[in-house]
Design an enzyme around this catalytic site. Sequence first.
Site, PDB file in Angstrom:
ATOM      1  CB  ILE A  95     -13.982   6.367   5.479  1.00  0.00           C
ATOM      2  CG1 ILE A  95     -13.053   7.533   5.716  1.00  0.00           C
ATOM      3  CG2 ILE A  95     -14.914   5.927   6.646  1.00  0.00           C
ATOM      4  CD1 ILE A  95     -13.695   8.673   6.133  1.00  0.00           C
ATOM      5  CB  SER A 136      -4.843   1.745  -1.429  1.00  0.00           C
ATOM      6  OG  SER A 136      -5.951   1.245  -0.708  1.00  0.00           O
ATOM      7  CD  GLN A 137      -3.320   6.117   5.123  1.00  0.00           C
ATOM      8  OE1 GLN A 137      -3.899   7.269   5.041  1.00  0.00           O
ATOM      9  NE2 GLN A 137      -2.218   5.712   5.369  1.00  0.00           N
ATOM     10  CG  ASP A 138      -8.919   0.993   6.789  1.00  0.00           C
ATOM     11  OD1 ASP A 138      -9.524   2.048   7.249  1.00  0.00           O
ATOM     12  OD2 ASP A 138      -9.141  -0.140   7.093  1.00  0.00           O
ATOM     13  CB  CYS A 157      -0.994   0.156   1.066  1.00  0.00           C
ATOM     14  SG  CYS A 157      -2.033  -1.192   1.327  1.00  0.00           S
TER      15      CYS A 157
END
Length: 282
Positions: A225, A184-186, A157
Site C-alpha cells: 500500500i 508486485s501489486q499496488d 507484474c
Amino acid sequence: MSKADQLFVKMCTDILDHGTTTEGHKVRPRWEDGTPAYTIKNFGVTARYDLREEFPALTLRRTALKSAMDEILWIYQRKSNNIHDLKSHIWDEWADESGSIGKAYGYQIAQKSHYPEGDFDQMDRVLYDLTHTPYSRRIMTNMYTFADLSEMHLYPCAYSVTYNVTHAAGDERPTLNMVLMQRSQDILAANNWNVCQYAILLMMVAQSVGMVAGELLHVIVDAHIYDRHVDIVRELIARPQYPAPTVRLNPEVTSFYDFTTDDLIVENYQHGPQVKNIPIAV
C-alpha cells in the site's frame, strides 16, 4: 457478504498493522511531483477465490468488470502490446509515441515455440493441452522473459498463470483451476482489478474447453500500500459490504477467440461509491 470484500479487508488490515515500510530506502517509483513513492508491504500474500461459490468482485467500491475483461482480452486474445488496441487508458503512461509498451504482456503471449505437434504461441498451447492432455502439469503461460526485459516499458507484474484440472467423484465435468503469480501489486489500485481479470480469464478458458471454472489461487510476492494511499484504504475497508454480484458468460460462446466484452453478463452488482483521483506512482 462478498467473500472478496472479507479477504480484501483482512489483507489490507494485515499490511497496515503488521507490514514493513520502505521509507528512507532507495525505491524506483515516483509520484507525479518527483517525490519517492514509499510503501507499507507484506511478503508472500495469498488468497483463494472459488468461482463455483461466487464471483470475486469487491462491493466496497465498483470494479469496472468489462474494462478489466477488455484488458485481459488485449493480452491473451488479441495478444497486443499497443494501447490503440485497448479501450481503457491505464497503460498510457508506459506507451511510446506509436502506442507500444515494448516487448511486454501480449507480445510475450504471442511468441511461438516449437513442439512435436507443431508451432504454438502461449495461449494456443494452453488451449491445445487442456483439450488433448488436460491432466498435464505443464499447462501455463509466462510473460517474464529475461532476454526481453530491457525492451519492456514496464516489467510484468502479474506474470505467470498455471492451469490445473481436477475431477471430483460425481462431478459431470472436470474443474479448471488457476494459479496467478504476481511479483508486485499496488493493492489499492490493482488488487481487485487483477483478481477479477483472471477470474474472467479462467471462466472463458473453462467454457472454451467444456470445463467448470473452479479455484483461482492468487500469489503476491510484494503486496503493498503506497504512502499516499493509506488514508484512502482505511476509509475503503471501513465501508459497508454487500453480497457478491452474479457474473456469467454468454453460454453460446464456445471458442476462446470469439469472446467479447458483450458476452460478460453482470447482474445485481451493489457497491459503495467509486474512489476517484487515486494518485498512481510511476
